[in-house]
Design a protein around this motif. Sequence first.
Motif, mmCIF file in Angstrom:
data_model
loop_
_atom_site.group_PDB
_atom_site.id
_atom_site.type_symbol
_atom_site.label_atom_id
_atom_site.label_comp_id
_atom_site.label_asym_id
_atom_site.label_seq_id
_atom_site.Cartn_x
_atom_site.Cartn_y
_atom_site.Cartn_z
ATOM 1 N N PHE A 185 38.935 3.186 37.109
ATOM 2 C CA PHE A 185 39.118 4.709 37.343
ATOM 3 C C PHE A 185 40.621 4.679 37.704
ATOM 4 C CE2 PHE A 185 38.632 8.648 39.966
ATOM 5 C CZ PHE A 185 37.701 9.348 38.895
ATOM 6 N N GLN A 186 41.513 3.760 38.251
ATOM 7 C CA GLN A 186 42.761 3.939 38.535
ATOM 8 C C GLN A 186 43.652 4.268 37.106
ATOM 9 O OE1 GLN A 186 44.700 1.610 42.002
ATOM 10 N NE2 GLN A 186 43.701 0.123 40.541
ATOM 11 N N SER A 187 43.009 3.770 36.010
ATOM 12 C CA SER A 187 43.515 3.960 34.607
ATOM 13 C C SER A 187 43.140 5.169 34.154
ATOM 14 C CB SER A 187 43.501 2.641 33.865
ATOM 15 O OG SER A 187 43.751 2.876 32.454
ATOM 16 N N LYS A 188 41.946 5.481 34.170
ATOM 17 C CA LYS A 188 41.166 6.578 33.253
ATOM 18 C C LYS A 188 40.916 7.910 34.359
ATOM 19 C CE LYS A 188 40.598 3.879 29.620
ATOM 20 N NZ LYS A 188 41.213 4.481 28.288
ATOM 21 N N GLY A 189 40.747 7.773 35.562
ATOM 22 C CA GLY A 189 40.589 8.689 36.286
ATOM 23 C C GLY A 189 41.462 9.877 36.283
ATOM 24 N N PRO A 190 42.868 9.807 36.303
ATOM 25 C CA PRO A 190 43.791 10.984 36.234
ATOM 26 C C PRO A 190 43.399 11.683 35.011
ATOM 27 C CG PRO A 190 45.118 9.108 36.746
ATOM 28 C CD PRO A 190 43.696 8.293 36.329
ATOM 29 N N ALA A 191 43.302 11.160 33.775
ATOM 30 C CA ALA A 191 42.786 12.027 32.622
ATOM 31 C C ALA A 191 41.383 12.746 32.761
ATOM 32 C CB ALA A 191 42.833 11.072 31.379
ATOM 33 N N TYR A 192 40.500 12.027 33.293
ATOM 34 C CA TYR A 192 39.284 12.438 33.526
ATOM 35 C C TYR A 192 39.246 13.706 34.418
ATOM 36 C CZ TYR A 192 34.593 13.122 35.431
ATOM 37 O OH TYR A 192 33.251 13.781 35.606
ATOM 38 N N LEU A 193 39.778 13.791 35.503
ATOM 39 C CA LEU A 193 40.166 14.827 36.562
ATOM 40 C C LEU A 193 40.760 16.068 35.845
ATOM 41 C CD1 LEU A 193 41.269 12.734 39.674
ATOM 42 C CD2 LEU A 193 38.731 13.836 39.229
ATOM 43 N N VAL A 194 41.584 15.670 34.917
ATOM 44 C CA VAL A 194 42.494 16.838 34.503
ATOM 45 C C VAL A 194 41.436 17.560 33.314
ATOM 46 C CG1 VAL A 194 44.235 17.374 32.837
ATOM 47 C CG2 VAL A 194 44.601 16.085 34.899
ATOM 48 N N LYS A 195 40.959 16.487 32.516
ATOM 49 C CA LYS A 195 39.996 17.310 31.598
ATOM 50 C C LYS A 195 38.831 18.124 32.094
ATOM 51 C CE LYS A 195 40.681 13.470 28.185
ATOM 52 N NZ LYS A 195 40.206 12.256 27.766
ATOM 53 N N GLN A 196 38.234 17.529 33.491
ATOM 54 C CA GLN A 196 36.944 18.341 34.056
ATOM 55 C C GLN A 196 37.791 19.566 34.378
ATOM 56 O OE1 GLN A 196 34.500 16.574 32.776
ATOM 57 N NE2 GLN A 196 33.631 17.334 34.463
ATOM 58 N N LYS A 197 38.890 19.653 35.116
ATOM 59 C CA LYS A 197 39.693 20.919 35.475
ATOM 60 C C LYS A 197 39.729 22.094 34.314
ATOM 61 C CE LYS A 197 43.754 22.451 38.166
ATOM 62 N NZ LYS A 197 44.792 22.100 38.737
ATOM 63 N N TYR A 198 40.089 21.517 33.304
ATOM 64 C CA TYR A 198 40.480 22.543 32.174
ATOM 65 C C TYR A 198 39.308 22.512 30.932
ATOM 66 C CZ TYR A 198 44.875 22.822 34.492
ATOM 67 O OH TYR A 198 45.948 23.255 35.532
ATOM 68 N N ARG A 199 38.148 22.066 31.345
ATOM 69 C CA ARG A 199 36.962 22.000 30.142
ATOM 70 C C ARG A 199 36.739 23.312 29.349
ATOM 71 N NH1 ARG A 199 34.409 20.840 34.864
ATOM 72 N NH2 ARG A 199 32.630 22.266 35.327
ATOM 73 N N ASP A 200 36.712 24.346 30.435
ATOM 74 C CA ASP A 200 36.355 25.594 30.043
ATOM 75 C C ASP A 200 37.434 26.055 28.775
ATOM 76 O OD1 ASP A 200 34.268 25.739 31.358
ATOM 77 O OD2 ASP A 200 35.209 26.984 33.186
#
Length: 700
Positions: A185-200
């Motif tokens: 999650f340290q590696s993939k988490g930043p991207a995951y959180l950003v994608k969730q924020k802008y998924r709409d």
Amino acid sequence: MSSELNARVEPRKDTSTITGILLLAAAFLPWVAYWVLTRPGQPAGIAVALGISCLLLAQQLWTHSYRLLEAASFVFFAGAALAVFPIGNTAPADNAGPFGFGALLLIAAVSVLVRRPFTADMARLAYPRQYWHNPAFITLHSIISSVWAGVFLVCAVFTAFSVISVTGPLAVGLMVAAFIFTLVFQSKGPAYLVKQKYRDFEWHVPLTPRSSRQQNEYDVAVVGAGIGGLTTAALLAKRGYKVLVLEQQSQPGGYCRSLERGDFAFSAGVTGITGLWDSGPVDRLLRHIGISPDGRFAAHSHRYICKGSVIDTGAGMQSTVSALGDVFPEERDGIGSLFQDAAEAFFQLHEYSRQFDSPLPDHLVVRLMGDRAAAHLPRTYPGLYDWLDKTLQQKLDEHLRSDSLKAIIAAASGQNGTTPEATTGLRALMGCLGPQIAGTYYPAGGPGALAEAMARAVESFGGNVMLNYRADRILTDHRQVRGVRSGADIFQAHAVVSNVNPRTCVLQLVDANEIGGLYIDFIKSLPMSRSAFIVYAGVDADLSSYPSLIENIDGDFTILINSNADDRMAPRGRSSLTLIAPMGYRDFPPRDERDYDDRKRQFAALLLRKAEDVLPGIGDRVVVLDAATPRTLESYTSIPDGALYGFDQSVGSRRPHFRSPIKGLYFAGASTFPGAGVESAMMSAMICANDIAGWPRDGE
């Protein structure tokens, strides 16, 4: 400087993340010893655990790198040893599982609640100090530490009821799983959180150049011929798309236009343009669309007036640093270090963004550069991220002591519509210190000449610019763009780029049922930036001995001497002035009130009197006079409240995504990322154009 901007960001191999995981594992060694060696009636494991904790704490004291988990572990084992050995309370030995996991649960939970997640202490090794307090970094590790807290909770409950053994496979398996989650999650988490924020907003409109064949059918329709709209149209038309631009006024440019009154010409509101150094973003853009910047722009010379002192800084960073150092000799070192610090961050900003023509918002960093490259940006550009996490005032306070000096350097933050305390690091670099580092320029013939050249560029690539055409409606169906209606004319389009303010677009041009109530509420919640009262004065006086741009900090107004930047803006021996003073929209009455014209004349006379303190005698030599109120600016640009900078740009404020919830509807201009100003509006347009046509790849 251009050679400094040719580097590309590449993911680099970094072992610091693994080292951070090893540090986390080492922090659990006392607990492993406690659980493995301690049995009912056999408390020796507590002494061993305390000894290991002492060693870990000593290492931290030696290196001055304090970590919460090790410190709290020492406190726990010191207390347990005190309870067991001198006092004789055997509970810590008899209940090692529940006691240990319960203590760890408390440590993890408290660390998350106080926004100091314990896993962040180990992860800091992988990032520069400037990034340690970044909200995204804290959020990421709050999630990781919360997962650990969940593991501790399960293990504490299960061991308390003897469901599992503290050293059994389930407890060990949960701990190992938490370690794996932390690493991934340290590696993939930043991207995951950003994608969730802008998924709409992750829709895509498949569009190929010249896919529209009918007479009133276009690939892309652009509503508004401001700089953002013209830039988008020119870039897409050059790539072969069939593009239409609709503009309600008789001139293109929006705020970037010129006024002619008699023999005088004035800038309507733009005081200067940045990004024009060799291979700077505006320089590259103009050359790309066939407009040579050579000889088209004049560098501004600057004067600041603060507490009665007059300081001429010339043009560019070296002259600014030298001039300020002469006036504040005791601050010379601080001035140099501030500008060196800002210049490093400024060129780091443009270095990573060069491939994409513009700095990128976080979601585009993830989408275009990939998870790994995005995670490495804070490590690759520590100077930039230090600025992004601070305000302009914080950076000034780091280097300088004099409040007067801080006020002079921060004067340009008024061009962002914000105070230094509320000016973000990004806006400080782009709209305040950046212009002092790389220069501010005035277009030959005035700002309107630049807008007209860009409109001609659109048409030279086959685009169609229609002036005096007001867009009445953006047509949609099932949340997808279908075109634009202007009067009785309907123009079909597969994509629409709105260069009008998103509030105007959402509330007046789009069907509310299509765009959705939640998004409407979001747009309504965004405060507008401040407006201004602007005076345009032609004076029978030669002011060529003055700098072209004067910031009167004492009087809170700006003087642009148009004719000193381009002598064609006024007859020989005369001068063209644009005077700009901040004003709230509601500080001026509506245009239909009877005293509107009287108030307008009174404010114009007041601003001229204030200008006489800087330019003695001009009040009696005015031969041409006009003025614009916040109501005038609103009427001309359709920007609510006549806001000069679109939405408010203060710390903590938000700006709309460049994609709307309606498929095919984009926003470009001052109210989206990266903000206000001609350079920023062009960058937002580059983002739109690249998103429609396809982002550049390496080597393009």
